[in-house]
Design an enzyme around this catalytic site. Structure first.
Site, PDB file in Angstrom:
ATOM      1  N   ASP A 102     124.404 120.816  16.707  1.00 45.81           N
ATOM      2  CA  ASP A 102     123.606 120.159  15.686  1.00 45.81           C
ATOM      3  C   ASP A 102     123.037 118.848  16.238  1.00 45.81           C
ATOM      4  OD1 ASP A 102     122.874 120.159  12.725  1.00 45.81           O
ATOM      5  OD2 ASP A 102     124.024 118.306  12.808  1.00 45.81           O
ATOM      6  N   TYR A 229     120.907 110.860   9.935  1.00 48.01           N
ATOM      7  CA  TYR A 229     119.752 110.946   9.044  1.00 48.01           C
ATOM      8  C   TYR A 229     118.892 109.683   9.009  1.00 48.01           C
ATOM      9  CZ  TYR A 229     122.269 115.098   7.928  1.00 48.01           C
ATOM     10  OH  TYR A 229     122.924 116.304   8.069  1.00 48.01           O
ATOM     11  N   HIS A 289     124.497 128.498  11.166  1.00 54.53           N
ATOM     12  CA  HIS A 289     124.476 127.179  11.809  1.00 54.53           C
ATOM     13  C   HIS A 289     125.819 126.800  12.436  1.00 54.53           C
ATOM     14  CE1 HIS A 289     122.681 123.348  12.669  1.00 54.53           C
ATOM     15  NE2 HIS A 289     123.534 122.669  11.926  1.00 54.53           N
TER      16      HIS A 289
END
Length: 311
Positions: A102, A229, A289
């Site tokens: 990720d 983020y 994922h």
């Protein structure tokens, strides 16, 4: 799991937690994503250690058992690269293989660009190496796109704060295990996308969830929301960013990341090889994922074949 040892490393003024198993000169460092911590690599660490490698999995600053930074809202990807460098120096390790998942692909890519002499090769899962420029996916998706929502200061905090920590982790694991991008409606928050009765993925147990929950009870989500983020606009001045080391990309065919605008084409068209010329790609048809937790034996075989080929 009992054979995995734990210790703390002083790095950049923080005590950073690492999990470790195995001995020997060939070292594999695992870099997690979100909402993960070192524990996400439990299957891979044991497999590479059994194959004769030394496996090390840190918790990033502000994640898991590692110290939070003094100003979490200023934490950046550059800090994660600096921490990795400091950990390796503290352990007197000169050269490693990097295995990342990720958003861990970004510090791994940056480390490989900035310190190529320290990296023998890399395996990345779920996210490929990309040019180290600010992310722009959120510009092409609806306002309810989970990254856009979590970019907004206070939005995720209010959403997560309605639930206990374990439920937040549970919901994110369920959402990220689906093949569709998590996008909320105008009258929804991201946590509303999961019904309370939804079961965990079959490969993720209540015991696993309890371990994650306990670690996030300690760390909270403040640093985890900042990186990745709220750091996606970070700028890196790296001329001609080309990763020359051998790299293996492992993708689940049902990973929602492949539906990010342009992502599937970036990988399948070969454009990714502009950044990573020495790249091999392997697909797992039913993989999502969290392919390394979903199909650990298959992923371990791919990782070990790569390590053995490049050791």
């Amino acid at each position: 799991m009992d054979q995995i040892q734990h210790k703390f490393i002083e790095a950049n003024g923080l005590k950073l937690h690492i999990a470790e198993i195995g001995t020997g000169p060939l070292v594999v460092v695992f870099l997690h994503g979100f909402p993960e911590i070192w524990y996400t690599w439990r299957h891979q660490m044991i497999a590479v250690a059994n194959a004769g490698y030394r496996a090390i999995a840190p918790d990033y600053r502000g994640y898991g058992l590692s110290d939070p930074p003094p100003e979490p809202e200023k934490t950046s990807f550059s800090d994660l690269v600096s921490d990795l460098f400091a950990i390796l120096d503290a352990l007197s390790i000169h050269r490693v293989f990097l295995i990342c998942k990720d958003f861990g692909a970004r510090p791994a890519c940056l480390f490989s660009l900035l310190h190529p002499e320290r990296v023998s090769g890399a395996v990345t899962l779920g996210v490929p190496f990309m040019p180290p420029s600010p992310s722009a996916f959120h510009k092409y998706l609806p306002e309810g796109f989970y990254v856009s929502r979590w970019l907004e200061p206070g939005r995720a905090e209010a959403d997560f704060g309605r639930l206990d920590v374990k439920t937040v982790v549970r919901n994110i694991y369920i959402l990220f295990s689906r093949s569709e991008i998590p996008i909320a409606g105008e009258d929804q928050e991201i946590m509303d996308l999961v019904e309370p009765s939804t079961p965990l993925p079959a490969w993720f147990t209540e015991e696993d969830l309890a371990i994650y929950g306990a670690l996030y009870e300690k760390s909270g989500f403040q640093t985890a929301l900042q990186v990745p983020y709220r750091s996606i606009h970070e700028v890196f001045n790296i001329p001609d960013p080309k990763v020359e080391i051998p790299v293996l990309l492992i993708m689940g065919e049902k990973d929602y990341i492949l539906k990010f605008p342009g992502m599937g084409d970036y990988i399948r068209s070969g454009q990714v090889k502009v950044v990573v010329p020495n790249l091999e790609i392997k697909y797992l048809p039913e993989g999502t994922h969290f392919v390394h937790e979903q199909f650990p034996d298959q992923v371990n075989q791919l990782i070990l074949a790569f390590l053995n080929n490049h050791s």
